[in-house]
Design an enzyme around this catalytic site. Structure first.
Site, PDB file in Angstrom:
ATOM      1  N   ASP A  67      -1.428  -3.440   7.783  1.00  0.00           N
ATOM      2  CA  ASP A  67      -0.641  -2.714   6.634  1.00  0.00           C
ATOM      3  C   ASP A  67      -2.393  -1.751   6.287  1.00  0.00           C
ATOM      4  OD1 ASP A  67       0.598  -2.207   4.946  1.00  0.00           O
ATOM      5  OD2 ASP A  67      -0.777  -3.403   3.576  1.00  0.00           O
ATOM      6  N   SER A  70       5.767  -2.469   4.150  1.00  0.00           N
ATOM      7  CA  SER A  70       4.083  -2.824   3.820  1.00  0.00           C
ATOM      8  C   SER A  70       4.033  -4.410   2.396  1.00  0.00           C
ATOM      9  CB  SER A  70       4.011  -1.835   2.699  1.00  0.00           C
ATOM     10  OG  SER A  70       2.731  -2.292   2.602  1.00  0.00           O
TER      11      SER A  70
END
Ligand code: URA
Length: 433
Positions: A161, A183
């Protein structure tokens, strides 16, 4: 498997398999897939979207790209609350202690503020001595002994991420619901909590500008949580004015203390009560939200929430005397009253503008490396729905800077007026579970 084929498959609108998505995530995290292919892939996702299944696979692959925290040794539900970012949002510092004081375990990995939104870690650091990094053992012990721990996310959590978010930021691919949802959720899931309450903000100053977009994002995140067997719920809350009165690090901590003392701003108390009730239900402490509300209100009235905040601060090395005596927080050199030049009812207070003004007064940073002034910020004196006469104080700017008259003007102009009285809606517009 070839990355170019995966990009083409997504470009043409087909559903990707778990293996294809894992190939991309792992390959990108391991620097085997170059940025240009990752950019093409994220742009294809932005245009084509992702199915529920694909979003679940993406989240799972990102969550497993680094370390995951195992909190199962605690033997009980661990609840996390996450906000998508707002102005004046000090909710975790109030809800965390209130919920923990009822016997629930609250674990939170938090972020720093960037741009116009504040971060819980920065707010915590306005209390001298406060440590924001604990070892995994310290984190677990604190949850066991105090019931509340709020720490910074380590570099080992969700490295995919980190890379992907930085890439999206510079390739105009942030605004994709499956990418935002995966995310946020991959980080939450990697940090070990088994129940998550998401506070999805909408309006000026929030990531999602409209209620409908916020709802779509909230639903996507709740579905990911369901898919991965975590009790995930979301509330949709209004950011068309800053939350509470205070915006700025120590100013917000002081407002959190006031709120736990029973003197919080109306909108902020309501949000804390509603969020707290849901978290107590998730933790299995109460059976209904009504019961939760009574419990949370009781913990404010009997001072147990405030006691828990002091205990949490002391456990993380902070000077708890600041909680019992908030006058110890240093004040900025200048406190400048911003007065109304017209009369009317306040219709809206542009959160984005107030957030940027607080940052310019010293409360935030424009780059990750900048130091922040803990005492700086804006304290509103009026909120949406209030009647104002010419000359009334709208807000007070706190700053150690000179020559910031343009910022005072921006604060003034953030207030929008109307002639007619208006009903102020409840801060929580929807609850998704
Ligand atoms: N916050 C995140 O953590 N990720 C996003 O993509 C957007 C907001």
């Amino acid at each position: 498997m070839r990355m170019v084929d995966i990009i083409a498959k997504k470009r043409d609108g087909h559903e990707l398999t778990k293996e294809e998505i894992s190939f991309f995530v792992q390959g990108y995290a391991d620097n085997k897939i170059p940025d240009y292919q990752a950019s093409a892939f994220t742009m294809a996702v932005l245009f084509r979207g992702m199915t529920k299944k694909e979003t679940g696979y993406l989240t799972d692959a990102m969550m497993h790209s680094g370390e995951t925290v195992d909190l199962s040794v605690l033997g009980s539900v661990v609840v996390d609350k996450h906000s998508t970012g707002g102005v004046g949002d000090k909710t975790s510092l109030v809800v965390g202690p209130l919920v923990a004081s009822c016997g629930a375990k609250v674990a939170k990995m938090s972020g720093r503020g960037l741009g116009h939104t504040g971060g819980t870690l920065d707010k915590m650091e306005s209390i001298p001595g406060m440590r924001i990094f604990l070892t995994q053992e310290e984190f677990i012990n604190q949850l066991r002994n105090v019931g509340l721990a709020i720490i910074g996310q380590t570099a080992e959590i969700d490295p995919a991420d980190k890379k992907l978010y930085a890439l999206r930021d510079v390739t105009a691919t942030v605004e994709s619901i499956p990418l935002i949802a995966s995310s946020i959720m991959s980080k939450k899931l990697a940090s070990g909590s088994n129940a998550i309450l998401l506070d999805v903000k909408f309006g000026s100053g929030a990531f999602m500008k409209t209620f409908d977009d916020a709802k779509t994002l909230a639903k996507a995140m709740v579905e990911i949580g369901d898919e991965l067997h975590r009790d995930t719920r979301a509330i949709l809350t209004d950011m068309d004015q800053p939350l509470g009165f205070a915006v700025g690090n120590s100013l917000e901590v002081k407002e959190a203390i006031d709120t736990l003392n029973g003197h919080g701003p109306k909108d902020f108390i309501e949000l804390c009560i509603q969020a707290g009730s849901i978290m107590l239900e998730q933790a299995g402490i109460v059976k209904t939200l009504e019961e939760g509300r009574k419990k949370i209100e009781g913990q404010i009235a009997n001072g147990e929430g405030l006691k828990k905040l002091a205990e949490f601060v002391a456990a993380q090395g902070g000077d708890a005397s600041y909680i019992t005596d908030p006058s110890k927080f240093p004040l900025a050199a200048h406190q400048v009253e911003i007065k109304a030049n017209k009369a009317g009812y306040i219709r809206r207070i542009d959160s984005l503008s107030i957030g940027i003004s607080a940052m310019k007064l010293g409360a935030g940073r424009e780059t990750m490396e900048e130091a922040i002034d803990m005492a700086a910020g804006v304290v509103l004196r009026k909120k949406v729905g209030d009647r104002v006469e010419v000359g009334d104080v709208l807000a007070v700017a706190h700053t150690n800077k000179e020559n910031v008259e343009d910022v005072y003007k921006d604060i003034h102009d953030a207030f929008e007026f109307q002639d007619e009285y208006l009903e102020v809606p409840n801060i929580v517009h929807a609850y998704i579970h």
